[in-house]
Design a protein around this motif. Sequence first.
Motif, PDB file in Angstrom:
ATOM      1  N   ASN A 346     -60.338 -53.638  77.631  1.00 40.22           N
ATOM      2  CA  ASN A 346     -59.787 -54.631  76.704  1.00 40.22           C
ATOM      3  C   ASN A 346     -60.876 -55.218  75.804  1.00 40.22           C
ATOM      4  O   ASN A 346     -60.670 -55.432  74.612  1.00 40.22           O
ATOM      5  CB  ASN A 346     -59.104 -55.748  77.485  1.00 40.22           C
ATOM      6  CG  ASN A 346     -58.472 -56.782  76.581  1.00 40.22           C
ATOM      7  OD1 ASN A 346     -57.634 -56.462  75.736  1.00 40.22           O
ATOM      8  ND2 ASN A 346     -58.868 -58.035  76.737  1.00 40.22           N
ATOM      9  N   THR A 350     -60.825 -54.944  71.828  1.00 35.56           N
ATOM     10  CA  THR A 350     -60.817 -56.118  70.940  1.00 35.56           C
ATOM     11  C   THR A 350     -62.060 -56.138  70.045  1.00 35.56           C
ATOM     12  O   THR A 350     -61.988 -56.575  68.887  1.00 35.56           O
ATOM     13  CB  THR A 350     -60.751 -57.425  71.747  1.00 35.56           C
ATOM     14  OG1 THR A 350     -61.839 -57.461  72.694  1.00 35.56           O
ATOM     15  CG2 THR A 350     -59.437 -57.538  72.492  1.00 35.56           C
ATOM     16  N   ARG A 353     -61.317 -53.862  67.179  1.00 30.72           N
ATOM     17  CA  ARG A 353     -60.446 -54.504  66.188  1.00 30.72           C
ATOM     18  C   ARG A 353     -61.217 -55.539  65.367  1.00 30.72           C
ATOM     19  O   ARG A 353     -61.033 -55.653  64.157  1.00 30.72           O
ATOM     20  CB  ARG A 353     -59.251 -55.179  66.882  1.00 30.72           C
ATOM     21  CG  ARG A 353     -58.221 -54.198  67.412  1.00 30.72           C
ATOM     22  CD  ARG A 353     -56.886 -54.881  67.680  1.00 30.72           C
ATOM     23  NE  ARG A 353     -57.008 -55.900  68.712  1.00 30.72           N
ATOM     24  CZ  ARG A 353     -56.876 -55.673  70.004  1.00 30.72           C
ATOM     25  NH1 ARG A 353     -56.658 -54.434  70.434  1.00 30.72           N
ATOM     26  NH2 ARG A 353     -56.965 -56.655  70.888  1.00 30.72           N
ATOM     27  N   GLY A 364     -59.146 -63.402  65.510  1.00 35.20           N
ATOM     28  CA  GLY A 364     -59.891 -62.248  65.994  1.00 35.20           C
ATOM     29  C   GLY A 364     -61.125 -62.652  66.772  1.00 35.20           C
ATOM     30  O   GLY A 364     -61.457 -62.039  67.802  1.00 35.20           O
ATOM     31  N   GLU A 367     -60.083 -63.919  70.224  1.00 35.98           N
ATOM     32  CA  GLU A 367     -59.686 -62.824  71.104  1.00 35.98           C
ATOM     33  C   GLU A 367     -60.898 -62.091  71.673  1.00 35.98           C
ATOM     34  O   GLU A 367     -60.983 -61.842  72.879  1.00 35.98           O
ATOM     35  CB  GLU A 367     -58.806 -61.839  70.334  1.00 35.98           C
ATOM     36  CG  GLU A 367     -58.290 -60.689  71.190  1.00 35.98           C
ATOM     37  CD  GLU A 367     -57.477 -59.692  70.383  1.00 35.98           C
ATOM     38  OE1 GLU A 367     -56.508 -59.143  70.932  1.00 35.98           O
ATOM     39  OE2 GLU A 367     -57.830 -59.452  69.209  1.00 35.98           O
ATOM     40  N   VAL A 368     -61.871 -61.769  70.814  1.00 38.92           N
ATOM     41  CA  VAL A 368     -63.000 -60.978  71.284  1.00 38.92           C
ATOM     42  C   VAL A 368     -63.932 -61.793  72.174  1.00 38.92           C
ATOM     43  O   VAL A 368     -64.469 -61.274  73.168  1.00 38.92           O
ATOM     44  CB  VAL A 368     -63.769 -60.363  70.083  1.00 38.92           C
ATOM     45  CG1 VAL A 368     -64.560 -61.411  69.322  1.00 38.92           C
ATOM     46  CG2 VAL A 368     -64.689 -59.238  70.570  1.00 38.92           C
ATOM     47  N   ALA A 371     -62.203 -62.005  75.602  1.00 35.59           N
ATOM     48  CA  ALA A 371     -62.263 -60.714  76.306  1.00 35.59           C
ATOM     49  C   ALA A 371     -63.661 -60.459  76.840  1.00 35.59           C
ATOM     50  O   ALA A 371     -63.835 -59.970  77.966  1.00 35.59           O
ATOM     51  CB  ALA A 371     -61.833 -59.595  75.365  1.00 35.59           C
TER      52      ALA A 371
END
Length: 400
Positions: A346, A350, A353, A364, A367-368, A371
């Motif tokens: 994951n 991420t 992305r 973004g 999210e990263v 993760a």
Amino acid sequence: MLEAFRNALLTRGRIFISYCQSDQEVASQIAMALRNARFEVFLDKDDLPPGGDFISRIRNAIMRSDVVVFLLSAEALDNGRYVRSEIAATEGRWPSPLGHVLPVVARPFPFDKLPEYLSSLTILQPSGSLPAEVVDAIEAMQKWGRRSHRLLLAGLSFAVIVGFTFWQVAETLDRRELYAAHNIVLQEVRSNAEVVDDLQQNADTFFAAVAAVSESVRRPQIRILAGLFPVSNIDPNIDMAEQTNLYNERADWLAESGLLQNELEMQRAKAACDSIARVVSRTITTFSSLADLDGERYEVKTTFWLEHRTILVNAEDRNPDDLAQIYDSMTNVRRSYDRVAAASINYLDTMHRFCTSSTINRAGLSEVLAAERLSFHLLHTHMEELKNISEELVPSLTDP
């Protein structure tokens, strides 16, 4: 590593060959015949690297073996020979040698020199091809072990029918059958230990990849990325709850830094992200196969433990709580590994992305960072757990 694992699945058992230097040629011939028959063979001249503690390595090899073959000769049985030490180590491994030890006459010797431990066994005196007869004898020993297992299960079924308790059955079981129950469960433990070892190696691979990507976005010369990914986010000792607003802090920092208006810094960040995205794209494909999230490749098995647990619980000479704890721990390792593998994939996904996004945005970045934080936390926890499991496995590899 995957090829080694596939080979391990095909092996029919581990064989340790004990011999003196004068019998090295015949030992090598036997080893070749056993390997051709899909047995894994430990032969000190092939399997001991130079240096290190020779005695400890030999003892560990015996502890991991299913059968020990002793090539007997007058020279091999002389006091002070390594064969004598290997006999003592084998006796510590299996107090009852039946089904696990194969004495073979390599050269004539006076039988009064035969150690007491081997005297209760039928000694193989080959009449034809020695390597072929050793292979046949080991295969026969394996069939005996399977037959003992079937007899044990049949005896238990009969006891249940007539109303005996399992304690009474364990009391009246022939010692060979009780050892068969012990050994088949311990063999499952050893197989699971190999799975745990593979999971450890996989976790090391995940960690190396995750750490490499993490270092790539923290290179000081790439000021934008280094500012967005502070070191505190990958500290496993930091309270993760305290980092949940980190993405807003870093996004605010970037907006106020003026770096978004610096064309050179933006080009450096884009070039770095493009490179990271290419590496991550290739890595994700490999990891998806290695992760084994469906649990088919790296399976921690409990079949024999569940079948024989009642016997071991009631056997007077074994504390089954130790084995129960080890099984629980190994099962927990597999669950932890699944989380680590999923979190690592994951994180890479991420990051891909984030690096391929046309703009840097808060969603973004949030999210990263989340993760990454989770993957490092789980990897740290998993490494500690595997270390503890390895220490717990040591006593489990000694038969009663």
